[in-house]
Structure formats: C-alpha cells, structure tokens
Design a protein around this motif. Structure first.
Motif, PDB file in Angstrom:
ATOM      1  N   ASP A   2      24.676   1.015  -4.917  1.00 33.36           N
ATOM      2  CA  ASP A   2      25.509   0.950  -6.302  1.00 33.36           C
ATOM      3  C   ASP A   2      26.565   0.019  -6.484  1.00 33.36           C
ATOM      4  O   ASP A   2      27.747   0.245  -5.254  1.00 33.36           O
ATOM      5  N   PHE A   3      26.818  -0.956  -6.983  1.00 33.60           N
ATOM      6  CA  PHE A   3      28.055  -1.489  -7.430  1.00 33.60           C
ATOM      7  C   PHE A   3      29.136  -1.121  -8.209  1.00 33.60           C
ATOM      8  O   PHE A   3      28.514  -1.468  -9.570  1.00 33.60           O
ATOM      9  N   VAL A   4      30.002  -1.097  -8.097  1.00 29.96           N
ATOM     10  CA  VAL A   4      31.096  -1.007  -9.697  1.00 29.96           C
ATOM     11  C   VAL A   4      32.332  -2.312  -9.417  1.00 29.96           C
ATOM     12  O   VAL A   4      32.561  -2.688  -8.661  1.00 29.96           O
ATOM     13  N   VAL A   5      32.915  -2.942 -10.647  1.00 28.41           N
ATOM     14  CA  VAL A   5      33.548  -3.598 -10.533  1.00 28.41           C
ATOM     15  C   VAL A   5      34.869  -2.946  -9.887  1.00 28.41           C
ATOM     16  O   VAL A   5      35.536  -1.665  -9.616  1.00 28.41           O
ATOM     17  N   ASP A   7      35.192  -3.221  -6.152  1.00 26.07           N
ATOM     18  CA  ASP A   7      34.410  -3.010  -5.106  1.00 26.07           C
ATOM     19  C   ASP A   7      34.191  -4.703  -3.987  1.00 26.07           C
ATOM     20  O   ASP A   7      34.508  -5.421  -4.753  1.00 26.07           O
ATOM     21  N   SER A  24      33.122  -8.763 -12.675  1.00 30.25           N
ATOM     22  CA  SER A  24      32.593  -8.155 -14.014  1.00 30.25           C
ATOM     23  C   SER A  24      31.231  -8.001 -13.195  1.00 30.25           C
ATOM     24  O   SER A  24      30.513  -8.459 -12.170  1.00 30.25           O
ATOM     25  N   ILE A  25      30.457  -7.094 -13.861  1.00 28.30           N
ATOM     26  CA  ILE A  25      28.662  -7.835 -13.426  1.00 28.30           C
ATOM     27  C   ILE A  25      27.993  -7.718 -14.549  1.00 28.30           C
ATOM     28  O   ILE A  25      28.084  -6.679 -15.661  1.00 28.30           O
ATOM     29  N   LYS A  50      28.994  -4.467   1.027  1.00 27.00           N
ATOM     30  CA  LYS A  50      29.937  -3.760   0.575  1.00 27.00           C
ATOM     31  C   LYS A  50      30.504  -3.725   1.873  1.00 27.00           C
ATOM     32  O   LYS A  50      29.847  -3.891   2.862  1.00 27.00           O
TER      33      LYS A  50
END
Length: 285
Positions: A2-5, A7, A24-25, A50
């Motif tokens: 999982d990636f988030v803004v 990272d 942004s994603i 990551k």
C-alpha cells in the motif's frame, strides 16, 4: 504494497536511481516529485518500492553532507567578497563601520516542500525573500502582479519539469512538462521590467528547455544538457548575485561555482551584481 501520498519511493524500472515523494495517486499511477531533484515523473504503483527507514537515514545524511559542503564553499566565497567590499568602501582601511543593501528576492516555486527548504537556506545565507507557492501552470498569470507589488531585484521561477521522448524531440517545448510555463512566466516578467540588470531572472527545473527560457529573457536557466538540477541550486545563484557589488559583473562560471549541479544543468549570461555598500554604520534608530 500500500502506498500513500508522502511516501518516499524509488522506481524498480530505473534501478532505484532517484528518491521520489508520492504527490498524488490516481487509480494505479502515482505522480512523483524528486525529493531533492526538481524532477516530476509518473509511474505505475507496481513499479514502486518504498524507501526503508535505514535507507532514509543514509540518504538524508548523504544529502546533508552534500548541501553543507556547498554551503561551506559559498561561505568562503562570501568572505572573500566581504573583504573586497570593506577594502573598497574604506579606501584600504580595515574597518567594519559600514552597512549594505543586498538584493530583494521573489521566489516562485511549484513545490511547497522545496520552497520551505529554499527559504531556510536563504535565511541561513542572510537574505530576505518573499516566497510564493504557485503551481507552474499558474505562474504566467500570477508573476506580473507579484513583481509590481514586491518590486524585487531577483526573481526565481522554478518547480518541477521533465523531458519525455514520447512527446517529441528535445527542441519541442511540448515534450516538456512545464518548460512552456516557465517560458511564458519569464516573458510576463519582462513585460514589467525589460532591463536584464534591473531585474535578474532565474527560471527552470530538471531537464527544462534552457534555450527557450534564455531567449524569453531569463539571465540564468536550466538545463543546458537536459539533466536534473538540485532543489537548492537557484538559491546559490541568487546569493552570488545578491552579495556581488553592483559595480561588478558576475560571470556564469562565478555563479555556478557553488551550485550542486554545475554547468551541465545550469547556465546563463553575464550579469551585474546587486549589493550596495555604504558607511558609516550608525546602528538602529
């Protein structure tokens, strides 16, 4: 994964060459900004990895060492310029009773994170700056009003950019993410002040179309060899101009000496400095 803004990531397909921040994603694609390079890119999420906490620490230590080295070079350069100013203003007598009026700086940045870093360095160097976070696409519309209001001596127009072979060859502005907007912003600035010595302009980011930006009226720009430039390079160029006497010209090699990128990523035309020195210094009233 999982990636988030926010990272910090690297791209597997590019052998983890650059550390990016996720800005942004959208669906399965991330928009990436270089953590210390003014580069914008996009990548599918399955191409990202990551950065581990251990690698973050190593990366930040290496980056700090590089920035501190450049700052030490600038301080040495500044000390030499200071000694020359004291000698000139006092006709050879060694005295500290003088005051100086450095340049006023307006810095437009398309990256809020970079703007904060740059302002911290301006303060460390001893320069006052008006910083504005403005998206690259909005810079042409905003810059004229800001120049009229702030009345700066130096304007920095920067943010993110990138060249894409898929969009065209290197001479085609359409092949660049934001070079077109940097060019338009420079033209708008020159409509307010056309004199190259009254208003000095730096414009560009990573891989920007150097020739078009210079032709539009910038004194200094990136990137002659279409390489990436460091986030703090515009500050070092500004500092050299701000602390050089208005009686002296600054050559391109002088300006680039303390940058982190050098002549492949930065270039320009010879330009006069801005510093005015006077005496005696009477203190604050």
């Amino acid at each position: 994964m999982d990636f988030v803004v926010g990272d910090l990531v690297t791209r597997v397909s590019h052998q983890h060459d650059i550390v990016f921040r996720i800005c942004s994603i959208d669906d399965n694609t991330a928009i990436l900004h270089g953590e210390d390079l003014r580069l914008e890119a996009d990548a599918p999420l399955n191409d990202l990895e990551k950065v581990t906490e251990r690698d973050k620490k190593t990366y930040r230590e290496n980056e700090k060492e590089q920035v501190d080295y450049s700052f030490r070079l600038f301080r040495q350069d500044y000390q030499l310029m200071k000694e020359k100013r004291i000698y000139d203003v006092s006709e050879g007598y060694q005295q500290e009773s003088y005051f100086q009026l450095p340049a006023r700086v307006l810095h437009l940045d398309g990256d809020r994170h970079y703007l904060k870093k740059c302002i911290e360095l301006y303060k460390r160097i001893g320069l006052q700056v008006h910083g504005s976070y403005i998206l690259e696409t909005d810079m042409p519309a905003e810059i004229g009003g800001l120049i009229k209001r702030i009345q700066p001596d130096v304007v920095v127009i920067t943010g993110h950019d990138a060249y894409s072979k898929k969009r065209g060859d290197k001479n085609d502005l359409k092949a660049y993410r934001h070079s077109k907007y940097f060019v338009e912003a420079v033209r708008e600035a020159r409509r307010v002040e056309s004199n190259l010595d009254q208003l000095v302009i730096f414009a560009g980011a990573c891989q920007s179309h150097f020739q078009s930006i210079i032709r539009a009226g910038a004194n200094f720009a990136s990137s002659p060899s279409r390489i990436n430039i460091h986030a703090l390079d515009p500050v070092y160029i500004t500092a050299k101009l701000a602390y050089t006497s208005f009686m002296d010209k600054v050559t391109v090699s002088d300006v680039l000496r303390n940058t982190l990128t050098g002549e492949k990523g930065l270039g320009g035309i010879e330009t006069r400095g801005f510093l005015r020195t006077g005496m005696p210094y009477l203190g604050e009233e």
